[in-house]
Design an enzyme around this catalytic site. Structure first.
Site, PDB file in Angstrom:
ATOM      1  N   SER A  83       0.842  -1.199   0.000  1.00 45.27           N
ATOM      2  CA  SER A  83       0.000   0.000   0.000  1.00 45.27           C
ATOM      3  C   SER A  83       0.878   1.251   0.000  1.00 45.27           C
ATOM      4  CB  SER A  83      -0.920   0.011   1.230  1.00 45.27           C
ATOM      5  OG  SER A  83      -0.155   0.251   2.406  1.00 45.27           O
ATOM      6  N   SER A 120       0.942   3.711   2.273  1.00 44.64           N
ATOM      7  CA  SER A 120       0.965   4.407   3.558  1.00 44.64           C
ATOM      8  C   SER A 120       2.341   4.951   3.928  1.00 44.64           C
ATOM      9  CB  SER A 120       0.473   3.482   4.672  1.00 44.64           C
ATOM     10  OG  SER A 120       1.401   2.437   4.907  1.00 44.64           O
ATOM     11  N   LYS A 149       5.502   0.707   9.470  1.00 41.68           N
ATOM     12  CA  LYS A 149       5.296   2.126   9.771  1.00 41.68           C
ATOM     13  C   LYS A 149       6.586   2.677  10.367  1.00 41.68           C
ATOM     14  CE  LYS A 149       0.861   1.637   8.833  1.00 41.68           C
ATOM     15  NZ  LYS A 149       0.267   2.155   7.585  1.00 41.68           N
ATOM     16  N   SER A 201      -2.832   6.726   5.868  1.00 40.61           N
ATOM     17  CA  SER A 201      -2.158   5.671   6.625  1.00 40.61           C
ATOM     18  C   SER A 201      -3.039   5.243   7.791  1.00 40.61           C
ATOM     19  CB  SER A 201      -0.802   6.168   7.141  1.00 40.61           C
ATOM     20  OG  SER A 201      -0.213   5.209   7.988  1.00 40.61           O
TER      21      SER A 201
END
Length: 325
Positions: free
Chosen positions: A130, A132, A187, A290
């Site tokens: 993705s 994010s 992250k 995100s």
């Protein structure tokens, strides 16, 4: 015995195949670490059995064939036949060869063991699914994760047995997604245990100090064909780029109930959280696109998988290969 082992092996391989097919079809929630561990154990059992039982049996059969051939030659020579034709080497090699059920188990054990050790204790590859972490990481990036940087953990259980570094603010971390630990997320660490993290009006603050950021040229996302505001943010010793979308509001919609939810205060401006002991607060670099700690809470220390540090391939953009912040 051979027929029995072939039948047992067929059932075992069919079970692995059925699990893989069900996982691919989405009928079951797959666990690759567990699958690899079981494959290592099963092929290892076959490998040991081959070394202790089946290989000696094959060698004995091959030696018996050679002895019989030698006795036959000597008997013929005693009768005056000096030239005796016949090559038994192909038959001998056939007796020494592993049957299919060992070739597909014991024969694969060294490769599976090497992959298991490499993936469990050293480096593990991941694919970024993705956006994010744009602009640091792009969709399709194939990255490497250092599995021992934060300590050595037991495979499958993920229990730390040897301590090493602690996650620092600014690290890019792969971890087990707290609401669904079978999924791996990536992250950036912005808060360590004891920190007070605020993300208000799209400005990150750590322990009351605004994190320095400098405006950069707008970022153009080729996938969405849109521009986003870009900033160079400095957190501790790490500097990296983040994105903001002016069309997105500052408040956090749909935040779930999560452990230590009372440590967080939500307002129309954003969120402020006190990071509990043994936990970390994570944000994606693509701040308005995100799903991170603002929505589902803190990452427990036991959920940590490793430190992401290198893009080893992106088939759509070879220029992406290299280390990143």
């Amino acid at each position: 015995m051979q027929a029995l082992m072939a039948s047992i092996t067929g059932v075992v391989l069919a079970a692995f195949g059925a699990y893989g097919a069900a996982w691919y079809a989405g009928w079951v929630e797959g666990n690759f670490a567990l699958l690899l561990f079981l494959a290592t154990v099963v092929t290892g059992v076959y490998w040991v059995a081959d070394r202790l039982v089946f290989l000696p049996q094959r060698r004995a059969a091959a030696d018996q064939l050679l002895d019989e051939h030698t006795r036959r030659r000597k008997a013929l020579e005693a009768q005056g036949f000096t030239q005796v034709e016949g090559d038994i080497e192909p038959a001998r090699q056939k007796l020494l060869a592993q049957p299919w059920w060992l070739d597909w188990t014991a024969g694969l054990f060294p490769v599976i063991l090497a992959v298991f050790v490499l993936r469990s204790f050293l480096f593990e590859p991941f694919k970024i699914p993705s956006g994010s972490m744009i602009p640091t990481l792009r969709v399709g990036d194939l990255i490497l994760v250092n599995k021992f940087y934060y300590g050595v953990r037991l495979p499958v259980l993920n229990t730390k047995v040897i301590d090493n570094h602690s996650p620092q603010r600014g690290d890019v971390l792969v971890f087990r997604y707290p609401p669904q630990p079978s999924l791996d997320y990536i992250k950036r660490v912005v808060g360590v245990p004891g920190d007070e993290i605020s993300y208000l009006n799209k400005q990150l603050t750590v322990n009351g100090q605004p994190v320095p950021r400098a405006a950069q040229p707008d970022f153009f996302d080729r996938d969405s064909m849109s521009y986003s505001k870009q900033f160079r943010e400095t957190l501790g010793s790490k500097s990296y780029n983040t994105l903001n979308d002016d069309a997105r509001p500052a408040f956090i919609p749909g935040a779930a109930a999560f452990p230590f939810h009372d440590n967080c205060r939500y307002t129309v401006e954003g969120v402020t959280c006190k990071v509990p002991a043994g936990h970390y607060f994570m944000l994606g670099d693509n701040r308005d696109n995100s799903l991170d700690s603002r929505f589902w809470g803190f990452v427990p220390e036991e959920n940590i998988v490793g430190k992401a540090f290198f893009v080893w391939m992106n088939f759509g953009d070879l220029g992406r290969i290299g280390s990143f912040d």
